[in-house]
Scaffold this active site. Structure first.
Site, PDB file in Angstrom:
ATOM      1  CG  ASP A  21      -0.725  -0.126   2.734  1.00 48.32           C
ATOM      2  OD1 ASP A  21      -1.258  -1.735   3.269  1.00 48.32           O
ATOM      3  OD2 ASP A  21       0.474  -0.228   2.438  1.00 48.32           O
ATOM      4  CG  PHE A  22      -0.054   5.729  -1.130  1.00 52.16           C
ATOM      5  CD1 PHE A  22       0.146   6.403  -2.232  1.00 52.16           C
ATOM      6  CD2 PHE A  22       0.237   7.242  -0.016  1.00 52.16           C
ATOM      7  CE1 PHE A  22       0.667   7.862  -2.935  1.00 52.16           C
ATOM      8  CE2 PHE A  22       0.885   8.295  -0.484  1.00 52.16           C
ATOM      9  CZ  PHE A  22       1.029   8.596  -1.546  1.00 52.16           C
TER      10      PHE A  22
END
Length: 238
Positions: A105-106
């Site tokens: 994820d980011f």
């Protein structure tokens, strides 16, 4: 003849499921005509298959790399919201069929695989293959012995019980540092597992994927896997 989604996966356009999304989104054409039917079949030898207007081919000489992903990048090759993507960090101009194997994820950093081999990507992500991924997590909150035991036994998330994890506390006390190894691939799984025991993950870094480790690969950099590394990785996934 083969299904168009399988052709796309073998050409490295995406995973099999991702290839179906590409078709439904109208991004795939066969012999110049946009195709949206998932059951469409193509002839590998005679049909011209294009993605976003660029012809793609099944190439048996797969190209596979590992990236040390920095924070602040979305694990996708295209983001409608205009956020930075991992596509900016890998050689897609030379290898346009590259796609990420799974996702980080980011704000998660660390080892992210890319390949042009759709079958390889599917094999490594299939739940039955039990490919182990190891993460280093910096935690806020009280990480109790009972919480560590729960992680090792499996915790209940909203999508079911997790498999047991390997957990080692590397640094105790305030903001402890924890190594956790899992072989599942649910969305944001490590963060959700710690949340289930009352802890918040401040930083998360993937150290290894199967037999592969980042070693001295610098953040934001990538390198091609050797034939031996690919062979070992696939053997461990059987």
């Amino acid at each position: 003849m083969m299904r168009l989604s399988r052709y796309l996966a073998r050409a490295g356009a995406s995973s099999r499921r991702g290839s179906e999304r590409l078709i439904l989104d109208g991004r795939v054409s066969v012999n110049g005509q946009v195709v949206r039917e998932l059951g469409t079949k193509v002839d590998e030898d005679s049909d011209c298959v294009s993605l976003d207007g660029k012809q793609i081919f099944i190439d048996n000489s797969a190209f596979t790399i590992m990236l040390n992903k920095p924070a602040g990048y979305v694990t996708t090759m295209h983001d409608p919201q205009g956020r930075p993507t991992v596509a900016e960090l890998v050689p897609i101009s030379a290898h346009p069929a590259l796609f990420p194997v799974g996702r980080l994820d980011f704000n998660t950093t660390g080892l992210l695989l890319f390949t042009t081999d759709g079958d390889m990507g599917n094999a490594l992500l299939h739940p039955s293959r039990n490919v182990e991924k190891t993460y280093i997590a910096r935690i806020s909150g009280n990480l109790s012995d009972a919480g560590v035991s729960l992680l090792r036994e499996g915790v209940l998330l909203d999508d079911g019980m997790t498999a047991p994890a390997k957990v080692e506390v590397l640094q105790a006390g305030k903001n402890p540092l924890v190594s956790i190894s899992i072989h599942e691939g649910r969305k944001r799984q490590v963060r959700r597992m710690f949340s289930a025991i009352g802890c918040h993950v401040e930083e998360l870094h993937r150290l290894s994927f199967g037999s592969l480790c980042l070693d001295d690969l610098q953040e934001g950099c990538w390198r091609e896997l050797t034939d031996a590394e690919v062979h070992t990785l696939l053997n461990n996934a059987r």
